[in-house]
Motif scaffolding. Sequence first.
Motif, short mmCIF file in Angstrom:
data_model
loop_
_atom_site.label_atom_id
_atom_site.label_comp_id
_atom_site.label_asym_id
_atom_site.label_seq_id
_atom_site.Cartn_x
_atom_site.Cartn_y
_atom_site.Cartn_z
N VAL A 160 -2.25 -1.34 10.54
CA VAL A 160 -3.05 -1.83 9.45
C VAL A 160 -2.15 -2.04 8.21
CG1 VAL A 160 -5.07 -1.82 7.54
CG2 VAL A 160 -5.30 -1.09 10.11
N CYS A 161 -2.08 -3.21 7.58
CA CYS A 161 -1.40 -3.55 6.31
C CYS A 161 -2.16 -3.66 5.16
CB CYS A 161 -0.21 -4.45 6.62
SG CYS A 161 0.85 -4.58 5.12
N THR A 162 -2.02 -3.20 4.07
CA THR A 162 -2.85 -3.36 2.90
C THR A 162 -1.95 -3.86 1.82
OG1 THR A 162 -4.65 -1.91 3.73
CG2 THR A 162 -4.62 -2.60 1.32
N ASP A 163 -2.00 -4.80 1.16
CA ASP A 163 -1.25 -5.13 -0.20
C ASP A 163 -1.80 -4.39 -1.50
OD1 ASP A 163 0.48 -6.71 1.36
OD2 ASP A 163 -0.60 -8.60 1.04
N VAL A 164 -1.26 -3.82 -2.35
CA VAL A 164 -1.65 -3.09 -3.24
C VAL A 164 -0.82 -3.64 -4.59
CG1 VAL A 164 -1.88 -0.69 -4.47
CG2 VAL A 164 -2.18 -1.27 -2.00
N LYS A 165 -1.49 -4.06 -5.54
CA LYS A 165 -0.78 -4.46 -6.85
C LYS A 165 -1.15 -3.42 -7.79
CE LYS A 165 0.23 -7.87 -10.19
NZ LYS A 165 0.36 -7.18 -11.51
N PHE A 166 0.05 -3.08 -8.44
CA PHE A 166 -0.13 -2.11 -9.53
C PHE A 166 0.06 -2.87 -10.91
CE2 PHE A 166 1.63 2.65 -8.77
CZ PHE A 166 0.65 2.65 -7.79
N SER A 167 -0.83 -2.11 -11.96
CA SER A 167 -0.59 -2.58 -13.15
C SER A 167 0.87 -2.24 -13.72
CB SER A 167 -1.65 -1.87 -14.33
OG SER A 167 -2.92 -2.48 -13.98
N THR A 168 1.41 -2.81 -14.71
CA THR A 168 2.44 -2.32 -15.48
C THR A 168 2.45 -1.13 -16.15
OG1 THR A 168 3.08 -4.70 -16.07
CG2 THR A 168 4.26 -3.08 -17.21
N LEU A 198 7.30 0.59 -8.37
CA LEU A 198 5.93 -0.09 -8.14
C LEU A 198 5.13 -0.76 -9.21
CD1 LEU A 198 4.66 2.57 -5.67
CD2 LEU A 198 5.88 0.60 -5.10
N SER A 199 5.73 -0.28 -10.59
CA SER A 199 4.96 -0.74 -11.75
C SER A 199 4.94 -2.19 -11.79
CB SER A 199 5.88 -0.10 -12.99
OG SER A 199 5.25 -0.73 -14.10
N GLY A 200 3.73 -2.73 -12.00
CA GLY A 200 3.77 -4.44 -12.23
C GLY A 200 4.04 -5.41 -11.10
N ASN A 201 4.05 -4.53 -9.74
CA ASN A 201 4.51 -5.25 -8.55
C ASN A 201 3.60 -5.11 -7.36
OD1 ASN A 201 7.14 -6.48 -9.16
ND2 ASN A 201 7.92 -4.12 -9.33
N VAL A 202 3.60 -5.75 -6.48
CA VAL A 202 2.82 -5.52 -4.97
C VAL A 202 3.54 -5.08 -4.37
CG1 VAL A 202 1.57 -6.70 -3.39
CG2 VAL A 202 1.46 -7.65 -5.75
N HIS A 203 2.96 -3.75 -3.52
CA HIS A 203 3.66 -3.14 -2.35
C HIS A 203 2.96 -3.13 -1.36
CE1 HIS A 203 1.33 0.13 -4.32
NE2 HIS A 203 1.34 0.53 -3.33
N LYS A 204 3.06 -2.76 -0.14
CA LYS A 204 2.31 -2.93 1.17
C LYS A 204 2.55 -1.30 1.54
CE LYS A 204 3.68 -7.38 2.73
NZ LYS A 204 2.61 -7.91 2.43
N VAL A 205 1.14 -0.90 2.12
CA VAL A 205 0.79 0.41 2.69
C VAL A 205 0.58 -0.16 4.17
CG1 VAL A 205 -0.58 2.36 2.85
CG2 VAL A 205 0.18 0.94 0.51
N TYR A 206 1.26 0.63 5.09
CA TYR A 206 1.08 0.58 6.74
C TYR A 206 0.58 1.90 6.97
CZ TYR A 206 3.91 -3.81 6.63
OH TYR A 206 4.77 -5.05 6.48
N SER A 207 -0.42 1.71 7.92
CA SER A 207 -0.59 2.87 8.70
C SER A 207 -0.74 2.45 10.20
CB SER A 207 -2.16 3.43 8.69
OG SER A 207 -2.31 3.78 7.11
N GLY A 208 -0.01 3.34 10.96
CA GLY A 208 0.14 3.29 12.35
C GLY A 208 -1.06 4.30 13.01
N ILE A 209 -1.96 3.67 13.90
CA ILE A 209 -2.87 4.69 14.86
C ILE A 209 -2.22 4.53 16.33
CG2 ILE A 209 -4.91 5.29 15.12
CD1 ILE A 209 -5.87 3.53 12.79
N THR A 210 -2.31 5.71 17.17
CA THR A 210 -2.28 5.69 18.24
C THR A 210 -3.36 6.81 18.82
OG1 THR A 210 0.01 5.52 18.39
CG2 THR A 210 -0.96 6.67 20.38
N LEU A 211 -4.08 6.22 20.07
CA LEU A 211 -5.13 7.14 20.97
C LEU A 211 -4.64 7.18 22.13
CD1 LEU A 211 -8.49 5.29 19.73
CD2 LEU A 211 -7.42 7.26 18.32
N ILE A 212 -4.58 8.54 22.45
CA ILE A 212 -4.29 8.91 23.77
C ILE A 212 -5.35 9.65 24.43
CG2 ILE A 212 -2.74 10.21 25.20
CD1 ILE A 212 -0.76 10.11 23.05
N ASP A 213 -5.60 8.88 25.49
CA ASP A 213 -6.58 9.69 26.19
C ASP A 213 -6.21 10.59 27.45
OD1 ASP A 213 -8.66 10.13 28.40
OD2 ASP A 213 -9.91 8.20 28.23
N THR A 214 -6.18 11.86 27.21
CA THR A 214 -5.49 12.86 28.26
C THR A 214 -5.93 12.74 29.53
OG1 THR A 214 -6.96 14.68 27.42
CG2 THR A 214 -5.07 14.01 26.19
#
Length: 195
Positions: A126-134, A100-116
Amino acid sequence: MKVILASSSVRRQKLLYRIIDDFDVIVSNFDESLVEFEGDCAYYVMELAQKKAASVEKYLNNKANDRNIIVGCDTIVSFKNKILGKPGDEEEAFDMLKLLSGNVHKVYSGITLIDTLNHKIKKDFVCTDVKFSTLSDSDIVKYIKKGECLDKAGAYGIQGYGGLFVEEIHGCYYNVVGLPLNKLSKMFRSMGVNL
């Protein structure tokens, strides 16, 4: 109506308390290895989140007049479409952080809601781009020794000391922590639940 979080994650619980005063936690017993990654990160995290929520719904075996909203969530780190899960040991954590050092990676979260009550299901991601320093090797070793990396996807926590590595973020910060609050709030509203 009761909200139930299908996760043992303390980080998710703390985030959920920011928007809901009272909820229950029932940890999903779903085996994540049953969902195979086939190259689509968004689909993968949504499937994991849905399976976790569904396992809690099955556990509850609700009566028709009980209404619960089950929240299932899963978060992954992806670099060049390769999933970086929780490291098995310090050596694997080092390798992940070096990647990950010095690069951009992606963080994904999936969410589900169920009404019982009506078995209505909403799912999204949701997807977020994260850039790490070297990072130097000594930076990585020092971080690993702090002991906060082994229980986190991608071997770091943005909300802890690992936040020092983050140079830029494009997208939802809370997604990187593990529960995208803005998206979750919109999903609740779409089910007629105003927080």
